[in-house]
Scaffold this active site. Structure first.
Site, PDB file in Angstrom:
ATOM      1  CG  MET A  30      44.957  44.209  43.717  1.00 30.51           C
ATOM      2  SD  MET A  30      46.058  45.583  43.997  1.00 30.51           S
ATOM      3  CE  MET A  30      47.568  44.738  44.397  1.00 30.51           C
ATOM      4  N   GLY A  31      44.009  40.678  40.452  1.00 32.32           N
ATOM      5  CA  GLY A  31      44.333  39.892  39.262  1.00 32.32           C
ATOM      6  C   GLY A  31      45.668  39.178  39.392  1.00 32.32           C
ATOM      7  CG  HIS A  34      48.476  33.411  43.190  1.00 36.18           C
ATOM      8  ND1 HIS A  34      47.853  33.030  44.359  1.00 36.18           N
ATOM      9  CD2 HIS A  34      48.843  34.704  43.370  1.00 36.18           C
ATOM     10  CE1 HIS A  34      47.873  34.031  45.221  1.00 36.18           C
ATOM     11  NE2 HIS A  34      48.450  35.069  44.634  1.00 36.18           N
ATOM     12  N   GLY A  36      46.348  30.728  45.357  1.00 34.79           N
ATOM     13  CA  GLY A  36      45.761  31.368  46.548  1.00 34.79           C
ATOM     14  C   GLY A  36      44.422  31.999  46.208  1.00 34.79           C
ATOM     15  CG  HIS A  37      44.255  35.379  43.576  1.00 31.12           C
ATOM     16  ND1 HIS A  37      45.456  35.452  42.925  1.00 31.12           N
ATOM     17  CD2 HIS A  37      44.146  36.527  44.298  1.00 31.12           C
ATOM     18  CE1 HIS A  37      46.049  36.606  43.221  1.00 31.12           C
ATOM     19  NE2 HIS A  37      45.290  37.270  44.062  1.00 31.12           N
ATOM     20  CB  SER A 185      52.795  36.282  46.499  1.00 27.83           C
ATOM     21  OG  SER A 185      52.893  37.646  46.143  1.00 27.83           O
ATOM     22  NE  ARG A 187      53.999  43.641  45.012  1.00 25.13           N
ATOM     23  CZ  ARG A 187      52.898  44.124  45.616  1.00 25.13           C
ATOM     24  NH1 ARG A 187      52.249  43.404  46.506  1.00 25.13           N
ATOM     25  NH2 ARG A 187      52.453  45.334  45.322  1.00 25.13           N
TER      26      ARG A 187
END
Ligand code: AMP
Length: 287
Positions: A30-31, A34, A36-37, A185, A187
């Site tokens: 979802m863009g 970070h 993790g991605h 995350s 968030r």
């Protein structure tokens, strides 16, 4: 690296690559990318001939009152990251390209999605199963890469792919953490300085549960108590759930624990909802 907004164009590109015997991997996101991605993209680049990253904030997985409108959108930086990491293509559709006004189909995977996050976010997993199905149809990749950070999502997608005979290999990648243990995350950027200092408690609680297992505890309820006790020492964190679950079904783990079970947690820290999980015996973790 090419950016695609149109479904037909990315599908044609993927098929062109495959028609000359090259493999394609997809990393759905979802863009607000970070570390993790980034690790998923790196795994995909290493394992396949061509990497497609998808960036789409999927409205169907947000409930009323959730953070759809405030979800971080950092497209320019995301595209730069994808290019630097060696992605070949990014699929960046508009909402209207993904969901026509009269869209009325959804995918439901029962059982696995009943508990944990499913108890608190009723729209969430159907929204994900639906968008991931669409992405797999738009991008007929050979393999798809997902993070273990969202273990219930990963488990659901594996089951959906198996039940519906989708011709894609699902690869689970380890959770990437900040140096203090907090799982990366999108968030995390919602937290203020004080909350950010408290946030690693979540992982410390999981480690306390794992330590209880390593010390010989085989009762799932006792492992949960050990982990929750660690969290309750900090009043700023509001526990939503802490549960020990079977890694295939996401249903409550049974006595005696074997080690492949997952200890999963969700908590609110101010306005931010954080989730995390750990496998009691890391050697038993599925990838
Ligand atoms: P999202 O953009 O939050 O939908 O996440 C896209 C993918 O990145 C999902 O497969 C997530 O599980 C994965 N992901 C998110 N955070 C992490 C992390 N800290 N470590 C590894 N993978 C992650």
């Amino acid at each position: 690296m090419e950016v695609f907004k149109e479904k037909d164009a990315i599908r044609t590109q993927v098929r062109d690559w495959q028609s000359v015997g090259q493999t394609v991997g997809v990393v759905p996101t979802m863009g607000a990318l970070h570390q993790g991605h980034h690790s998923l993209v790196r795994c995909c680049v290493a394992a396949t001939d061509h990497t497609v990253v998808t960036i789409f904030v999927n409205p169907k997985q947000f409930g009323p009152g959730e953070d759809l409108s405030s979800y971080p959108r950092t497209t320019e930086d995301d595209l730069k990251d994808c290019e630097e990491l060696g992605a070949d293509a990014v699929f960046l559709p508009d909402d209207s390209a993904m969901y026509a006004d009269d869209h009325c189909t959804s995918v439901n995977v029962s059982g696995i999605t009943d508990g944990l996050c499913g108890s608190f976010r009723p729209e969430f997993f159907d929204g994900i199963a639906t968008v991931v199905t669409k992405l797999f149809n738009i991008i007929p990749a050979d393999s798809a890469f997902f993070g273990r950070k969202d273990v219930q999502q990963l488990t659901m997608i594996r089951k959906m792919v198996s039940d519906l005979d989708m011709p894609v290999r699902i690869v689970g990648c380890p959770t990437v953490r900040e140096s203090d243990g907090l799982a990366c995350s999108s968030r995390n950027r919602y937290m203020n300085e004080e909350e950010r200092k408290l946030a690693p408690r979540l992982y410390q609680a999981l480690l306390a549960g794992k330590a209880a297992f390593e010390a010989g505890e085989r009762d799932p309820a006792a492992v949960v108590v050990s982990a929750s006790r660690e969290m309750l020492r900090e009043s700023g964190l509001k526990l939503q759930y802490m549960e020990c679950v079977n890694s295939d079904t996401m249903q409550r783990a049974l006595y005696p624990l074997k080690g492949d079970e997952v200890l999963a947690v969700a908590a609110h820290l101010g306005a931010t909802r954080l989730i995390d999980n750990i496998t009691l015996d890391e050697k038993a973790e599925q990838c």
